[in-house]
Design a protein around this motif. Sequence first.
Motif, PDB file in Angstrom:
ATOM      1  N   GLY A 225      34.626  39.306  35.755  1.00  0.00           N
ATOM      2  CA  GLY A 225      35.225  40.110  36.815  1.00  0.00           C
ATOM      3  C   GLY A 225      34.842  41.576  36.695  1.00  0.00           C
ATOM      4  N   MET A 226      34.901  42.111  35.473  1.00  0.00           N
ATOM      5  CA  MET A 226      34.581  43.528  35.298  1.00  0.00           C
ATOM      6  C   MET A 226      33.107  43.812  35.562  1.00  0.00           C
ATOM      7  N   LEU A 227      32.222  43.058  34.923  1.00  0.00           N
ATOM      8  CA  LEU A 227      30.794  43.319  35.075  1.00  0.00           C
ATOM      9  C   LEU A 227      30.320  42.984  36.489  1.00  0.00           C
ATOM     10  N   GLY A 228      30.892  41.928  37.082  1.00  0.00           N
ATOM     11  CA  GLY A 228      30.511  41.572  38.447  1.00  0.00           C
ATOM     12  C   GLY A 228      30.913  42.630  39.452  1.00  0.00           C
ATOM     13  N   SER A 229      32.137  43.135  39.348  1.00  0.00           N
ATOM     14  CA  SER A 229      32.587  44.156  40.299  1.00  0.00           C
ATOM     15  C   SER A 229      31.859  45.476  40.071  1.00  0.00           C
ATOM     16  N   LEU A 230      31.567  45.818  38.811  1.00  0.00           N
ATOM     17  CA  LEU A 230      30.802  47.031  38.524  1.00  0.00           C
ATOM     18  C   LEU A 230      29.392  46.921  39.099  1.00  0.00           C
ATOM     19  N   PRO A 273      46.414  39.696  31.576  1.00  0.00           N
ATOM     20  CA  PRO A 273      47.069  38.524  32.184  1.00  0.00           C
ATOM     21  C   PRO A 273      46.868  37.271  31.346  1.00  0.00           C
ATOM     22  N   LYS A 274      47.730  36.288  31.604  1.00  0.00           N
ATOM     23  CA  LYS A 274      47.659  35.026  30.874  1.00  0.00           C
ATOM     24  C   LYS A 274      46.933  33.937  31.658  1.00  0.00           C
ATOM     25  N   THR A 275      46.989  33.983  32.978  1.00  0.00           N
ATOM     26  CA  THR A 275      46.366  32.937  33.793  1.00  0.00           C
ATOM     27  C   THR A 275      44.922  33.307  34.112  1.00  0.00           C
ATOM     28  N   GLU A 276      44.092  32.301  34.370  1.00  0.00           N
ATOM     29  CA  GLU A 276      42.666  32.523  34.570  1.00  0.00           C
ATOM     30  C   GLU A 276      42.381  33.348  35.820  1.00  0.00           C
ATOM     31  N   LYS A 277      43.012  33.060  36.932  1.00  0.00           N
ATOM     32  CA  LYS A 277      42.763  33.811  38.161  1.00  0.00           C
ATOM     33  C   LYS A 277      43.203  35.262  38.019  1.00  0.00           C
ATOM     34  N   ALA A 278      44.334  35.472  37.352  1.00  0.00           N
ATOM     35  CA  ALA A 278      44.805  36.843  37.143  1.00  0.00           C
ATOM     36  C   ALA A 278      43.858  37.609  36.232  1.00  0.00           C
ATOM     37  N   ARG A 279      43.280  36.935  35.239  1.00  0.00           N
ATOM     38  CA  ARG A 279      42.303  37.600  34.376  1.00  0.00           C
ATOM     39  C   ARG A 279      41.070  38.016  35.167  1.00  0.00           C
ATOM     40  N   LEU A 280      40.633  37.164  36.066  1.00  0.00           N
ATOM     41  CA  LEU A 280      39.474  37.492  36.890  1.00  0.00           C
ATOM     42  C   LEU A 280      39.764  38.717  37.758  1.00  0.00           C
ATOM     43  N   LEU A 281      40.934  38.743  38.390  1.00  0.00           N
ATOM     44  CA  LEU A 281      41.308  39.895  39.219  1.00  0.00           C
ATOM     45  C   LEU A 281      41.487  41.151  38.373  1.00  0.00           C
ATOM     46  N   PHE A 282      42.022  40.975  37.181  1.00  0.00           N
ATOM     47  CA  PHE A 282      42.183  42.109  36.259  1.00  0.00           C
ATOM     48  C   PHE A 282      40.825  42.728  35.941  1.00  0.00           C
ATOM     49  N   GLY A 283      39.849  41.885  35.615  1.00  0.00           N
ATOM     50  CA  GLY A 283      38.520  42.374  35.316  1.00  0.00           C
ATOM     51  C   GLY A 283      37.874  43.049  36.510  1.00  0.00           C
ATOM     52  N   VAL A 284      38.066  42.473  37.696  1.00  0.00           N
ATOM     53  CA  VAL A 284      37.526  43.083  38.916  1.00  0.00           C
ATOM     54  C   VAL A 284      38.095  44.484  39.101  1.00  0.00           C
ATOM     55  N   GLY A 285      39.384  44.621  38.913  1.00  0.00           N
ATOM     56  CA  GLY A 285      40.020  45.924  39.067  1.00  0.00           C
ATOM     57  C   GLY A 285      39.495  46.943  38.067  1.00  0.00           C
ATOM     58  N   VAL A 286      39.301  46.522  36.830  1.00  0.00           N
ATOM     59  CA  VAL A 286      38.782  47.439  35.808  1.00  0.00           C
ATOM     60  C   VAL A 286      37.371  47.903  36.172  1.00  0.00           C
ATOM     61  N   GLY A 287      36.528  46.977  36.638  1.00  0.00           N
ATOM     62  CA  GLY A 287      35.169  47.355  37.018  1.00  0.00           C
ATOM     63  C   GLY A 287      35.135  48.334  38.172  1.00  0.00           C
ATOM     64  N   LEU A 288      35.940  48.089  39.187  1.00  0.00           N
ATOM     65  CA  LEU A 288      35.978  48.984  40.342  1.00  0.00           C
ATOM     66  C   LEU A 288      36.488  50.371  39.949  1.00  0.00           C
ATOM     67  N   LEU A 289      37.572  50.411  39.186  1.00  0.00           N
ATOM     68  CA  LEU A 289      38.134  51.703  38.781  1.00  0.00           C
ATOM     69  C   LEU A 289      37.184  52.460  37.852  1.00  0.00           C
ATOM     70  N   THR A 290      36.493  51.734  36.986  1.00  0.00           N
ATOM     71  CA  THR A 290      35.526  52.387  36.103  1.00  0.00           C
ATOM     72  C   THR A 290      34.459  53.111  36.915  1.00  0.00           C
TER      73      THR A 290
END
Length: 328
Positions: A225-230, A273-290
Amino acid sequence: MLTADGVDPRLRQAMQRVLLATLPGLLVLLWWFGWGVLLNLLLAACGALAMEALALFLRKRALSAGLGDGSALVSATLLALALPPYCPWWLPLSAAAAAIALGKQVYGGVGQNPFNPAMLGYALALLCFPQSMTHWPAPHAMDLLAGLQQVFGLSDGLQVDAWAQATALDSLRVNKSLTLDELFASNPAFGHFGGRAAQWINLGFLAGGLFLLQQRVIGWQAPAGMLGSLLVISLVCWNGTGSDSHGSPLFHLLSGASMLGAFFIVTEPVSGPKTEKARLLFGVGVGLLTYLIRTWGGYPDGVAFAVLLMNLTVPGLERLCAAKRENA
């Protein structure tokens, strides 16, 4: 089942593998910046373990259980790897102590922290001591003796400008006149694709991250999620090689703390997050904010602030994903 010293063996094993996975990036850091990296590690480890022991003593908890799981050492290591080599001795000590005290123990210890301890310590150090946190040494700029003099304040007459240089992200952020091609050709901070040293350091942490994935210590969702969104946002916002360029997608993936953040920071299991979908969204958010902080914010690399901001969203992400499962 706990061991005789009260430690969960699965947690201890996971922490040991995380430390092992940092070795490729650590070795590359050592090659470029030398002894300053090891000094940061030693000082941060001392600060973190001392604060962990003090907090456990004050809370009347067993020291063996609190110190034996390796979580404090992992937080200290990740923090030390993000700090500038040859920074003043008190900086890694105080940043690591703050990471443990304010990022972990104040919430009840391991398994209770809502924020990533290493990134909280880094952010506090950056806010309190911005000058020391932004003086990165030029590669191969110091030997051990000069480094010790700099770290412990014994360097009479040694000017910062003689050994420090702006990072590639910082140089790009303040650039107003040179094209991207001219920056890469003339500025020693730039390498082939990203920062001169950072591109290799990021590849080292990528190798360590792939090891963690292979060992199933971490899941793929948050890093992807992070690397993809970045990648996507830097591609969408890439405006060529002119003087107003924000950098190519490859530049952003191989500069700053991108790979360290993707595989070692956003995958922290307690504050994430603990769930897989939430982890993906978490990573997406980190990449965008970075990317947003790097490009339009006040700091050249925004991984720490991006992670801490997304830590605040974890309960909402969990509820959102739970609601979607119920409505499916």
